[in-house]
Scaffold this motif. Sequence first.
Motif, PDB file in Angstrom:
ATOM      1  N   TYR A   1       7.684  19.946  62.112  1.00  0.00           N
ATOM      2  CA  TYR A   1       7.839  20.296  63.524  1.00  0.00           C
ATOM      3  C   TYR A   1       9.054  21.190  63.757  1.00  0.00           C
ATOM      4  N   PHE A   2      10.197  20.859  63.145  1.00  0.00           N
ATOM      5  CA  PHE A   2      11.407  21.645  63.391  1.00  0.00           C
ATOM      6  C   PHE A   2      12.252  21.839  62.136  1.00  0.00           C
ATOM      7  N   ALA A   3      12.501  20.816  61.365  1.00  0.00           N
ATOM      8  CA  ALA A   3      13.137  20.878  60.032  1.00  0.00           C
ATOM      9  C   ALA A   3      14.657  20.793  60.014  1.00  0.00           C
ATOM     10  N   ALA A   4      15.340  20.902  61.147  1.00  0.00           N
ATOM     11  CA  ALA A   4      16.799  20.791  61.120  1.00  0.00           C
ATOM     12  C   ALA A   4      17.200  19.396  60.664  1.00  0.00           C
ATOM     13  N   ALA A   5      18.056  19.314  59.652  1.00  0.00           N
ATOM     14  CA  ALA A   5      18.539  18.051  59.068  1.00  0.00           C
ATOM     15  C   ALA A   5      17.448  17.273  58.339  1.00  0.00           C
ATOM     16  N   GLN A   6      16.338  17.902  58.083  1.00  0.00           N
ATOM     17  CA  GLN A   6      15.247  17.258  57.339  1.00  0.00           C
ATOM     18  C   GLN A   6      15.727  16.775  55.971  1.00  0.00           C
ATOM     19  N   GLY A   7      16.480  17.621  55.261  1.00  0.00           N
ATOM     20  CA  GLY A   7      16.958  17.253  53.939  1.00  0.00           C
ATOM     21  C   GLY A   7      17.922  16.084  53.975  1.00  0.00           C
ATOM     22  N   ILE A   8      18.732  16.002  55.028  1.00  0.00           N
ATOM     23  CA  ILE A   8      19.674  14.898  55.159  1.00  0.00           C
ATOM     24  C   ILE A   8      18.928  13.579  55.299  1.00  0.00           C
ATOM     25  N   ILE A   9      17.848  13.604  56.059  1.00  0.00           N
ATOM     26  CA  ILE A   9      17.037  12.398  56.232  1.00  0.00           C
ATOM     27  C   ILE A   9      16.413  11.988  54.901  1.00  0.00           C
ATOM     28  N   TYR A  10      15.923  12.967  54.142  1.00  0.00           N
ATOM     29  CA  TYR A  10      15.335  12.675  52.835  1.00  0.00           C
ATOM     30  C   TYR A  10      16.354  12.012  51.907  1.00  0.00           C
ATOM     31  N   VAL A  11      17.543  12.618  51.816  1.00  0.00           N
ATOM     32  CA  VAL A  11      18.558  12.103  50.902  1.00  0.00           C
ATOM     33  C   VAL A  11      18.976  10.690  51.293  1.00  0.00           C
ATOM     34  N   SER A  12      19.098  10.435  52.591  1.00  0.00           N
ATOM     35  CA  SER A  12      19.521   9.103  53.036  1.00  0.00           C
ATOM     36  C   SER A  12      18.500   8.044  52.635  1.00  0.00           C
ATOM     37  N   MET A  13      17.214   8.347  52.812  1.00  0.00           N
ATOM     38  CA  MET A  13      16.160   7.391  52.448  1.00  0.00           C
ATOM     39  C   MET A  13      16.111   7.171  50.942  1.00  0.00           C
ATOM     40  N   MET A  14      16.090   8.258  50.199  1.00  0.00           N
ATOM     41  CA  MET A  14      15.953   8.153  48.750  1.00  0.00           C
ATOM     42  C   MET A  14      17.190   7.529  48.118  1.00  0.00           C
ATOM     43  N   GLY A  15      18.366   7.773  48.721  1.00  0.00           N
ATOM     44  CA  GLY A  15      19.591   7.219  48.173  1.00  0.00           C
ATOM     45  C   GLY A  15      19.613   5.704  48.194  1.00  0.00           C
ATOM     46  N   ILE A  16      18.943   5.123  49.174  1.00  0.00           N
ATOM     47  CA  ILE A  16      18.897   3.668  49.288  1.00  0.00           C
ATOM     48  C   ILE A  16      17.801   3.067  48.418  1.00  0.00           C
ATOM     49  N   LEU A  17      16.671   3.751  48.324  1.00  0.00           N
ATOM     50  CA  LEU A  17      15.490   3.161  47.686  1.00  0.00           C
ATOM     51  C   LEU A  17      15.249   3.624  46.250  1.00  0.00           C
TER      52      LEU A  17
END
Length: 248
Positions: free
Chosen positions: A150-166
Amino acid sequence: MMAVFAAGVSAGAVNTAVGSGTLITFPVLLAVGLPPVTAVVSNALGLIPGSISGVVGYRRELRGMRRLIMKLSLACAFGGLGGAVLLLTLPESAFDGIVPILVGFALVLVILQPRLSKRLRERHHEGTARRDGGILLFGGLMLASVYGGYFAAAQGIIYVSMMGILLNETLQRLNALKNVLAAVVNAVAAAVFLFVADYNWTAVALIAVGSALGGYAGASVGRRFSPTVLRLLIVAVGSVAIVHLLVN
């Protein structure tokens, strides 16, 4: 239009090393007179070469992750398709309220990631936790990719935060994986936009060339950051993203 090219170079480097390069290119496209939706679409098309060059630059960190990449890419592809459809059907202000909250929550996860990851591994008796993050990561990345399409701003930050925990991986490897997933989302969204959306080919070409150059350079720079520095940069860029989203 040199401003668009320069923004593309900067966005490619920032996207590869940290994320949120869209916050550079999107305002510039608006400033040169493109309508908001046309700017989003042109930006998504133009950043694809940057995503690919970032993946090439980080290819060393991606070794041994083929199966994980295939699984998570599937989630991101479905999410990106949904996000592209939403961009073309929903009013422009639809995500204005939820996006800053989503980015803010992702930043909190990035900050807490080392402690949360440690507790998660202890709970699963380290080494027995799922290497692919399970259904929680698959579903979370799919939802994040809806926003990415839809927009993509900060998309990568969200990915890293999720993957970093799991996932039990280093931050540099997660950053490399983030670039692959962002490339998937951009490519899927672009496939939709090419057929049904308005875009400016001049802007697309300038961002494409610029982001390709910046993306490869960003991988070289980003690889030198320690986990702490990289985490601080992600939080700093994400904070700027929240302010930008709230005041615009």
